[in-house]
Design an enzyme around this catalytic site. Structure first.
Site, PDB file in Angstrom:
ATOM      1  CB  CYS A 102      -0.961  -0.013   1.188  1.00 55.57           C
ATOM      2  SG  CYS A 102      -2.132  -1.374   1.075  1.00 55.57           S
ATOM      3  CG  HIS A 134      12.536  -1.102   1.741  1.00 52.60           C
ATOM      4  ND1 HIS A 134      12.261  -2.277   2.401  1.00 52.60           N
ATOM      5  CD2 HIS A 134      12.120  -1.264   0.473  1.00 52.60           C
ATOM      6  CE1 HIS A 134      11.689  -3.109   1.542  1.00 52.60           C
ATOM      7  NE2 HIS A 134      11.584  -2.527   0.374  1.00 52.60           N
ATOM      8  CG  HIS A 158      -4.350  20.235   5.531  1.00 55.37           C
ATOM      9  ND1 HIS A 158      -5.526  20.586   6.154  1.00 55.37           N
ATOM     10  CD2 HIS A 158      -3.947  21.341   4.840  1.00 55.37           C
ATOM     11  CE1 HIS A 158      -5.811  21.849   5.851  1.00 55.37           C
ATOM     12  NE2 HIS A 158      -4.870  22.326   5.061  1.00 55.37           N
ATOM     13  CG  HIS A 164      -2.357   3.349   3.988  1.00 55.97           C
ATOM     14  ND1 HIS A 164      -3.388   3.164   3.113  1.00 55.97           N
ATOM     15  CD2 HIS A 164      -1.996   2.120   4.412  1.00 55.97           C
ATOM     16  CE1 HIS A 164      -3.646   1.865   3.010  1.00 55.97           C
ATOM     17  NE2 HIS A 164      -2.810   1.206   3.786  1.00 55.97           N
ATOM     18  CG  ASN A 212      -6.341  -0.754   3.310  1.00 56.29           C
ATOM     19  OD1 ASN A 212      -5.956  -0.185   2.296  1.00 56.29           O
ATOM     20  ND2 ASN A 212      -5.517  -1.311   4.178  1.00 56.29           N
TER      21      ASN A 212
END
Ligand SMILES: *[C@@H]1O[C@H](CO)[C@@H](O)[C@H](O)[C@H]1NC(C)=O
Ligand SMILES: CC(=O)N[C@H]1CO[C@H](CO)[C@@H](O)[C@@H]1O
Length: 469
Positions: A186, A265, A349, A353, A386
């Protein structure tokens, strides 16, 4: 005074050049040559500004709307899971933070469900084309001007690729560059923004089209292993299309300008790498395993990403506080809590996710955000579920529909997913966004939001606790 000075300087320069010329040396030519080289480097290597002309989110038809109970009913028909597993899913769904109007693929809503490749392809086409059609309508861009196409999809894998489908449908030009980023989780959508940002540094005057469809089908697990049933409930159909540009003339047209992208990562740690893992269960049914470490791993990746972003965006006062705190803790000078920088000083703002409810709770409890910061994401989870890479765009649409985005505001999208990866994109609003756009997916219903979801019990106890602060 200034004029006089510069005339003097010019005269001096002139004199110098004359002297050099009188010496009959090759120096003036060399000087000229160097000036040319430096101006060339300055003009060409200067980083190109990247604009987000506009974006669009796909709203599936009402026929695909699926309440929680209906979801369970469809799953009973489609899956092979036993009563225990179905009860487990029902319990999780009840605590998921999802509402009753999220969307399932049409082939699952049909009797009997038809999961052929043809149907899956139809589904992903309707999502991708739905989003791109809207985007083209909003921007009026000529499809022949699109030089780069990037598609991110979590799992669907077809030949020709999803990016090829776009080229075919919109008859894009022959030298179009395409990239199809599959299986990247995602965070792929925001990762692709960073990737496009780099591509746009080397391709002048280009439009890049980024498409993130979510096709939940192949994720649905039909067996009885608990760790694989997790992913069945939050993922829903959705998709976004985004038009980026480095054409200087788009400055006046575009909604946002890209300011930073930061990528993290954590797959060098096995615990992170294995936290979301596609594999077969003991009886050979394919699915995606979610380990108990997922929540902790996600919070760690998000924290690392936030710490990398901090120095880029925070004002000096916050940076100083953060650094001082870091040194004190690093050298064990005193027992103090880690300082969570106040991002509100630099960013108006935030759009995280949606992940799942426990992750959003962590954002609010431990990652330095407040209830207002996660409102768009909670409502997004409630209304659309989602939608993976597309989710941060539904969240931004929420902010726009509420009329909250003002010219000069800084916006931050932060996405995370399998790998485990986390990516941030920071944008600056180039104009005040009109909240009335009828193509905004929240348009007809924004007045009903926010809904109160605070009473919903979560299921974070199923995960290892994140480190306590
Ligand atoms: C369902 O399957 C799981 C895993 O194999 C098993 O533990 C459970 O007892 C089963 N429940 C029923 C009702 O068969
Ligand atoms: C055209 C192209 O690059 N297609 C690739 C898209 O991604 C899938 C999954 O990684 C590959 O199998 C395709 O070759």
């Amino acid at each position: 005074m200034l004029g006089f000075r510069s005339t003097m300087m010019l005269e001096n320069l002139h004199e110098h050049i004359n002297k050099l010329l009188n010496l009959n040396s090759p120096a003036p030519l060399l000087l000229l040559f160097l000036i040319c080289i430096f101006s060339y480097i300055f003009i060409t290597k200067r980083s190109r500004k990247v604009f987000l002309v506009d974006f669009a989110c796909y709203k599936p038809p009402d026929t695909q709307m699926c309440s929680k109970e209906k979801f369970i009913d469809r799953f009973k028909i489609y899956g092979n899971s036993n009563e225990t597993s179905i009860e487990f899913m029902r319990k999780l769904l009840g605590r998921s933070g999802l509402g009753e109007k999220t969307y399932m693929p049409s082939y699952l809503m049909r009797d009997p469900p038809d999961v052929s490749l043809v149907e899956q392809r139809n589904e992903v086409e309707s999502v991708m084309f739905g989003a791109v059609d809207l985007l083209l309508e909003k921007t009026g861009v000529n499809t022949q001007d699109i030089g780069i196409v990037i598609v991110t999809s979590t799992i669907l894998n077809v030949v020709p690729s999803l990016a090829d489908m776009i080229v075919n449908r919109y008859k894009l030009r022959e030298n179009v560059l395409i990239y199809n980023l599959t299986s990247m989780g995602c965070s792929a959508g925001i990762r692709a923004i960073g990737f496009t940002q780099k591509l746009l540094q080397v391709h002048p005057n280009t439009y890049a089209l980024l498409v993130s469809p979510e096709n939940t089908m192949q994720m649905i697990y039909r067996g009885n292993e608990r760790s694989k049933l997790f992913l069945n409930f939050p993922l829903r159909v959705g998709g976004a299309a985004v038009l980026l540009s480095n054409r200087p003339s788009d400055h006046d047209k575009a909604k946002y300008q890209l300011i930073h992208t930061v990528h993290t990562h954590t797959a060098s740690l096995d615990r992170s790498y294995q936290s979301i893992y596609e594999e077969e269960d003991p009886v050979g049914i394919g699915g995606v395993t979610i380990t108990k470490d997922l929540l902790a791993v996600a919070v760690e990746a998000v924290e690392t990403n936030i710490h990398a972003l901090g120095p880029l965006v925070l004002p000096i006062s916050e940076k100083t506080r953060y650094l001082a705190n870091y040194f004190v803790r690093h050298f064990h000078l005193a027992d103090v809590k880690p300082y969570v920088p106040n991002f509100k000083k630099a960013i108006e703002h935030v759009f995280p996710h949606v992940g799942t409810k426990p992750v959003l709770d962590e954002f609010e409890k431990n990652l330095g955000f407040n209830e207002a910061d996660v409102e768009a994401s909670r409502m997004n989870l409630y209304r659309f579920g989602n939608t993976c890479s597309a989710s941060v765009w539904y969240a931004l649409s929420y902010g726009e529909a509420k009329g909250r985005i003002k010219k000069g505001d800084n916006l931050w999208q932060i996405a995370f997913g399998s790998g485990f990866k986390c990516s941030s994109a920071v944008w600056r609003a180039l104009k005040t966004v009109n909240g009335d756009d009828k193509r905004n997916p929240w348009k007809d219903e924004i007045k009903n939001f926010p809904v109160d979801v605070r009473h919903i019990q979560t299921f974070s106890e199923l995960f290892e606790p994140t480190k306590k602060k």
